[in-house]
Design a protein around this motif. Sequence first.
Motif, PDB file in Angstrom:
ATOM      1  N   ASP A 109      15.962 -50.744 -12.296  1.00 27.37           N
ATOM      2  CA  ASP A 109      15.777 -49.752 -11.222  1.00 27.37           C
ATOM      3  C   ASP A 109      17.039 -48.936 -10.954  1.00 27.37           C
ATOM      4  OD1 ASP A 109      13.165 -50.433 -10.778  1.00 27.37           O
ATOM      5  OD2 ASP A 109      13.651 -51.975  -9.287  1.00 27.37           O
ATOM      6  N   ASP A 110      18.136 -49.293 -11.621  1.00 30.24           N
ATOM      7  CA  ASP A 110      19.388 -48.563 -11.385  1.00 30.24           C
ATOM      8  C   ASP A 110      19.191 -47.060 -11.554  1.00 30.24           C
ATOM      9  OD1 ASP A 110      20.691 -50.844 -10.839  1.00 30.24           O
ATOM     10  OD2 ASP A 110      22.180 -50.673 -12.438  1.00 30.24           O
ATOM     11  N   LEU A 111      19.694 -46.315 -10.583  1.00 34.58           N
ATOM     12  CA  LEU A 111      19.501 -44.857 -10.626  1.00 34.58           C
ATOM     13  C   LEU A 111      20.409 -44.229 -11.672  1.00 34.58           C
ATOM     14  CD1 LEU A 111      19.452 -44.314  -6.774  1.00 34.58           C
ATOM     15  CD2 LEU A 111      17.506 -44.070  -8.313  1.00 34.58           C
ATOM     16  N   PRO A 112      19.961 -43.145 -12.296  1.00 36.73           N
ATOM     17  CA  PRO A 112      20.832 -42.451 -13.247  1.00 36.73           C
ATOM     18  C   PRO A 112      21.985 -41.772 -12.510  1.00 36.73           C
ATOM     19  CG  PRO A 112      18.787 -41.266 -12.962  1.00 36.73           C
ATOM     20  CD  PRO A 112      18.655 -42.512 -12.177  1.00 36.73           C
ATOM     21  N   LEU A 113      23.022 -41.443 -13.243  1.00 34.56           N
ATOM     22  CA  LEU A 113      24.189 -40.826 -12.611  1.00 34.56           C
ATOM     23  C   LEU A 113      23.872 -39.409 -12.134  1.00 34.56           C
ATOM     24  CD1 LEU A 113      27.253 -41.146 -12.014  1.00 34.56           C
ATOM     25  CD2 LEU A 113      27.682 -40.048 -14.209  1.00 34.56           C
ATOM     26  N   PHE A 114      23.154 -38.668 -12.963  1.00 35.71           N
ATOM     27  CA  PHE A 114      22.949 -37.252 -12.659  1.00 35.71           C
ATOM     28  C   PHE A 114      21.568 -36.798 -13.125  1.00 35.71           C
ATOM     29  CE2 PHE A 114      23.640 -32.701 -13.886  1.00 35.71           C
ATOM     30  CZ  PHE A 114      23.885 -32.227 -12.605  1.00 35.71           C
ATOM     31  N   GLN A 115      20.909 -35.987 -12.302  1.00 28.03           N
ATOM     32  CA  GLN A 115      19.583 -35.486 -12.654  1.00 28.03           C
ATOM     33  C   GLN A 115      19.431 -34.031 -12.246  1.00 28.03           C
ATOM     34  OE1 GLN A 115      17.416 -39.045 -10.923  1.00 28.03           O
ATOM     35  NE2 GLN A 115      15.759 -38.079 -12.070  1.00 28.03           N
ATOM     36  N   VAL A 116      18.699 -33.279 -13.029  1.00 24.20           N
ATOM     37  CA  VAL A 116      18.342 -31.912 -12.650  1.00 24.20           C
ATOM     38  C   VAL A 116      16.815 -31.807 -12.681  1.00 24.20           C
ATOM     39  CG1 VAL A 116      18.506 -29.470 -13.234  1.00 24.20           C
ATOM     40  CG2 VAL A 116      20.471 -30.953 -13.594  1.00 24.20           C
ATOM     41  N   ASP A 117      16.248 -31.347 -11.583  1.00 27.19           N
ATOM     42  CA  ASP A 117      14.800 -31.185 -11.490  1.00 27.19           C
ATOM     43  C   ASP A 117      14.469 -29.745 -11.124  1.00 27.19           C
ATOM     44  OD1 ASP A 117      13.473 -34.116 -11.399  1.00 27.19           O
ATOM     45  OD2 ASP A 117      15.479 -34.133 -10.531  1.00 27.19           O
ATOM     46  N   ALA A 118      13.328 -29.279 -11.589  1.00 26.35           N
ATOM     47  CA  ALA A 118      12.908 -27.904 -11.291  1.00 26.35           C
ATOM     48  C   ALA A 118      11.515 -27.926 -10.677  1.00 26.35           C
ATOM     49  CB  ALA A 118      12.900 -27.075 -12.573  1.00 26.35           C
ATOM     50  N   ALA A 119      11.241 -26.929  -9.845  1.00 29.40           N
ATOM     51  CA  ALA A 119       9.913 -26.863  -9.207  1.00 29.40           C
ATOM     52  C   ALA A 119       9.504 -25.413  -9.002  1.00 29.40           C
ATOM     53  CB  ALA A 119       9.946 -27.596  -7.867  1.00 29.40           C
ATOM     54  N   GLY A 149       1.690 -26.266  -6.445  1.00 29.23           N
ATOM     55  CA  GLY A 149       3.075 -26.509  -6.880  1.00 29.23           C
ATOM     56  C   GLY A 149       3.163 -27.318  -8.151  1.00 29.23           C
ATOM     57  N   MET A 150       4.286 -27.162  -8.829  1.00 30.14           N
ATOM     58  CA  MET A 150       4.577 -27.960 -10.030  1.00 30.14           C
ATOM     59  C   MET A 150       6.025 -28.387  -9.939  1.00 30.14           C
ATOM     60  SD  MET A 150       3.049 -25.473 -12.933  1.00 30.14           S
ATOM     61  CE  MET A 150       3.407 -26.530 -14.320  1.00 30.14           C
ATOM     62  N   ARG A 151       6.322 -29.557 -10.437  1.00 25.21           N
ATOM     63  CA  ARG A 151       7.728 -29.957 -10.543  1.00 25.21           C
ATOM     64  C   ARG A 151       7.916 -30.848 -11.759  1.00 25.21           C
ATOM     65  NH1 ARG A 151       8.533 -33.799  -5.276  1.00 25.21           N
ATOM     66  NH2 ARG A 151       6.611 -34.967  -5.451  1.00 25.21           N
ATOM     67  N   ASN A 198       1.149 -15.537   0.695  1.00 28.34           N
ATOM     68  CA  ASN A 198       2.063 -16.003   1.728  1.00 28.34           C
ATOM     69  C   ASN A 198       3.504 -16.108   1.217  1.00 28.34           C
ATOM     70  OD1 ASN A 198       2.823 -17.326   4.288  1.00 28.34           O
ATOM     71  ND2 ASN A 198       3.111 -19.123   2.976  1.00 28.34           N
ATOM     72  N   ARG A 199       3.701 -16.935   0.198  1.00 28.03           N
ATOM     73  CA  ARG A 199       5.061 -17.135  -0.295  1.00 28.03           C
ATOM     74  C   ARG A 199       5.016 -17.830  -1.656  1.00 28.03           C
ATOM     75  NH1 ARG A 199       8.654 -20.622   3.562  1.00 28.03           N
ATOM     76  NH2 ARG A 199       8.854 -18.699   4.736  1.00 28.03           N
ATOM     77  N   SER A 200       5.970 -17.490  -2.517  1.00 33.02           N
ATOM     78  CA  SER A 200       6.127 -18.253  -3.756  1.00 33.02           C
ATOM     79  C   SER A 200       7.614 -18.525  -3.956  1.00 33.02           C
ATOM     80  CB  SER A 200       5.551 -17.496  -4.952  1.00 33.02           C
ATOM     81  OG  SER A 200       6.310 -16.337  -5.199  1.00 33.02           O
ATOM     82  N   GLY A 201       7.916 -19.509  -4.742  1.00 26.75           N
ATOM     83  CA  GLY A 201       9.328 -19.840  -4.951  1.00 26.75           C
ATOM     84  C   GLY A 201       9.542 -20.676  -6.193  1.00 26.75           C
ATOM     85  N   VAL A 202      10.734 -20.565  -6.726  1.00 26.26           N
ATOM     86  CA  VAL A 202      11.125 -21.412  -7.841  1.00 26.26           C
ATOM     87  C   VAL A 202      12.496 -21.989  -7.506  1.00 26.26           C
ATOM     88  CG1 VAL A 202      12.041 -19.428  -9.156  1.00 26.26           C
ATOM     89  CG2 VAL A 202      11.459 -21.524 -10.356  1.00 26.26           C
ATOM     90  N   TRP A 203      12.659 -23.293  -7.744  1.00 22.66           N
ATOM     91  CA  TRP A 203      13.934 -23.883  -7.355  1.00 22.66           C
ATOM     92  C   TRP A 203      14.392 -25.002  -8.294  1.00 22.66           C
ATOM     93  CZ3 TRP A 203       9.440 -24.317  -4.547  1.00 22.66           C
ATOM     94  CH2 TRP A 203       8.981 -25.579  -4.196  1.00 22.66           C
ATOM     95  N   ILE A 204      15.695 -25.248  -8.178  1.00 22.18           N
ATOM     96  CA  ILE A 204      16.325 -26.287  -8.997  1.00 22.18           C
ATOM     97  C   ILE A 204      17.106 -27.218  -8.075  1.00 22.18           C
ATOM     98  CG2 ILE A 204      18.247 -26.679 -10.613  1.00 22.18           C
ATOM     99  CD1 ILE A 204      17.254 -24.434 -12.272  1.00 22.18           C
ATOM    100  N   LYS A 232       7.416 -35.537 -17.385  1.00 22.62           N
ATOM    101  CA  LYS A 232       7.568 -35.911 -15.978  1.00 22.62           C
ATOM    102  C   LYS A 232       7.086 -34.796 -15.051  1.00 22.62           C
ATOM    103  CE  LYS A 232      10.866 -39.407 -16.959  1.00 22.62           C
ATOM    104  NZ  LYS A 232      12.186 -39.998 -16.790  1.00 22.62           N
ATOM    105  N   MET A 233       6.160 -34.033 -15.564  1.00 22.93           N
ATOM    106  CA  MET A 233       5.631 -32.930 -14.759  1.00 22.93           C
ATOM    107  C   MET A 233       4.521 -33.436 -13.829  1.00 22.93           C
ATOM    108  SD  MET A 233       3.719 -29.502 -16.013  1.00 22.93           S
ATOM    109  CE  MET A 233       5.144 -28.770 -16.757  1.00 22.93           C
ATOM    110  N   SER A 234       4.540 -32.958 -12.613  1.00 24.11           N
ATOM    111  CA  SER A 234       3.413 -33.239 -11.722  1.00 24.11           C
ATOM    112  C   SER A 234       2.955 -31.936 -11.085  1.00 24.11           C
ATOM    113  CB  SER A 234       3.799 -34.258 -10.650  1.00 24.11           C
ATOM    114  OG  SER A 234       4.795 -33.728  -9.832  1.00 24.11           O
ATOM    115  N   MET A 235       1.672 -31.859 -10.839  1.00 24.76           N
ATOM    116  CA  MET A 235       1.094 -30.663 -10.224  1.00 24.76           C
ATOM    117  C   MET A 235       0.476 -31.071  -8.897  1.00 24.76           C
ATOM    118  SD  MET A 235      -0.580 -28.622 -13.408  1.00 24.76           S
ATOM    119  CE  MET A 235      -1.889 -29.767 -13.692  1.00 24.76           C
TER     120      MET A 235
END
Lengths: 135, 432
Positions: free
Chosen positions: B271-281, B153-155, B299-305, B126-129
């Motif tokens: 289409d029911d949404l899952p209860l819990f998800q963790v995504d990183a970017a 970016g990547m997530r 300029n700037r870089s970052g990593v987040w969850i 499920k990676m996108s760039m």
Amino acid sequence: MDNEIYFIEKKENEIFITVTVSTHGIATTEVKLFQDGSIINKGFSTNGAGLISKTSLGTDIKLDGTTIKIETDIVLTKVPKSAWESCFKNLEIHYYLEGGKANQKQPIELLSSEKKKSSSGETIVVIKRIDLLLE
Amino acid sequence: MISLKPNKNITKSCFRMKNNILSILLLFYTFPLIAQDIEIKDLKTLNAPGFQILDIAPNTIDKPSNPKAFAASLMSLTSSGTALPKNFALEVSPYWYFKNKNATVSQYLNIKEENRSNSYTGLFNKMSMSIASVYSDSTSGSLVKNTNYIAFGMRTNVFTYRNEKQNQKLRTALVNFSERVIKLRPNQKDTDSLEQELNATSNRIRKLYGELMAESNDSLKRAINEKYINAITRKTLIKKKLDDLENQAPDLLENNIKKDTLSQNYLKELDDLPLFQVDAAFAYSEAFPENKTENKHFNRSGVWINATLNAFSFDHEELNDNLTLMMCSRFISDNISNENTVNEFYRQKAFDFGFKIEYSIKELSLSFEYLKRDYSNDSNLNSERRVGTLQYKISENLYLTGSYGTNFGSDSTLFTLFGINYGLGKSELKSK
């Protein structure tokens, strides 16, 4: 397109089929046996993956001249539209037959002429026919 | 259809540059898909990490969704005679272009199977760039006047959890849908009848061939041969009829499914949404003052969850409503300009922490996000972002979006963004 051929022997072996489908679409596979003017439904997949677990087709001596028709329908509604073309191109279906003559090519693979898609690309229909023949 | 072709000037400039981001830009420009025509359905205002790192995305905390194979946001691709393109974003999910031997719908929708939980399906799936460019013609928030920002970016999704009740509901929907597909197959009686005839004719051909090979009498051989040829002709005719039916089958099946209320209900249940998800970017950006490559600087870089909890609905069946809570934590490496200077910068580390609450009902969604940014060595730079967003789904792939609030920055920039989310020049960013 000519049917695939799977050679069987007169050994009273049970012949089995397994079908695996690799797609993110919702896949439904149905196996039918055509024999002496009759149709025997061997079952269909129900888990959305199109999987037919190892299923008996019968004993080899009774299967000479039968045709197995395996139809897999894939619905890509839940896959992003932009990926439908890739799903069609990358679709893989493997057909495993067991109990026949040794050293035959396994699995039998999907040929590109056997898969067809709708105008929108959202629906794919794949039909594979395999003749069981005594050598 | 909008044609998006590589610009010769851009390509030449990228080759000259040795820095990473321009190489990535080149990669995106030469990506096989981008040479194709982009359809309007693939255009939308992206909450891509590339936009989010620049603090200009409508939502810094984005609701997770499965990535498209390809998406583009096109505000303007005109480079006004300069080397670098301005105001666009492209996002691709490379996964779709490779074969996966174990792909299943349950894996894709994170539905638990007999032997697999499918909560973690690999980071690549499920990676996108994305690559994004934003030209700022005024100083606003962290953006400096007359500067083009290019970000990569990547997530990806790290973890998705459905509880047993949800898993059971979705598995049942798949079983029911499969049963409907079998019933909705077109021309089954005709096809079965032709298949029976084909099987009988093939066996007859085989039998006649055996007789032909065994027969030594010429006149009998001729008679058998005639029957043999007739059988082959008959087989060809049956195959032709079957081919015609099979060629029509995908369109007819698709129409049958679309018209079938039960099938549509089962698809909707998926289409029911899952209860819990963790995504990183992750995202990395560079600035190009005056839009010139020779002026470029980090300029700037970052990593987040992001952690998402689809917590509650009043009446999901009737209203299709859902309350979503999201938490975001982000580490940033920032390049801050020295006061009263133009080209002097110093590095600062910062930490963002915040939340977003979103309630969606049918076509409407209302959300509010809050983020606090703390710099490690200079508390004077600390700031907050508060943005409320109203979004209405006009039709499939077409959304009306309005955002209002204050963005990061010491001057508490007022942030308004309103437009149709294809981003075809309708969106505007105003600052006061």
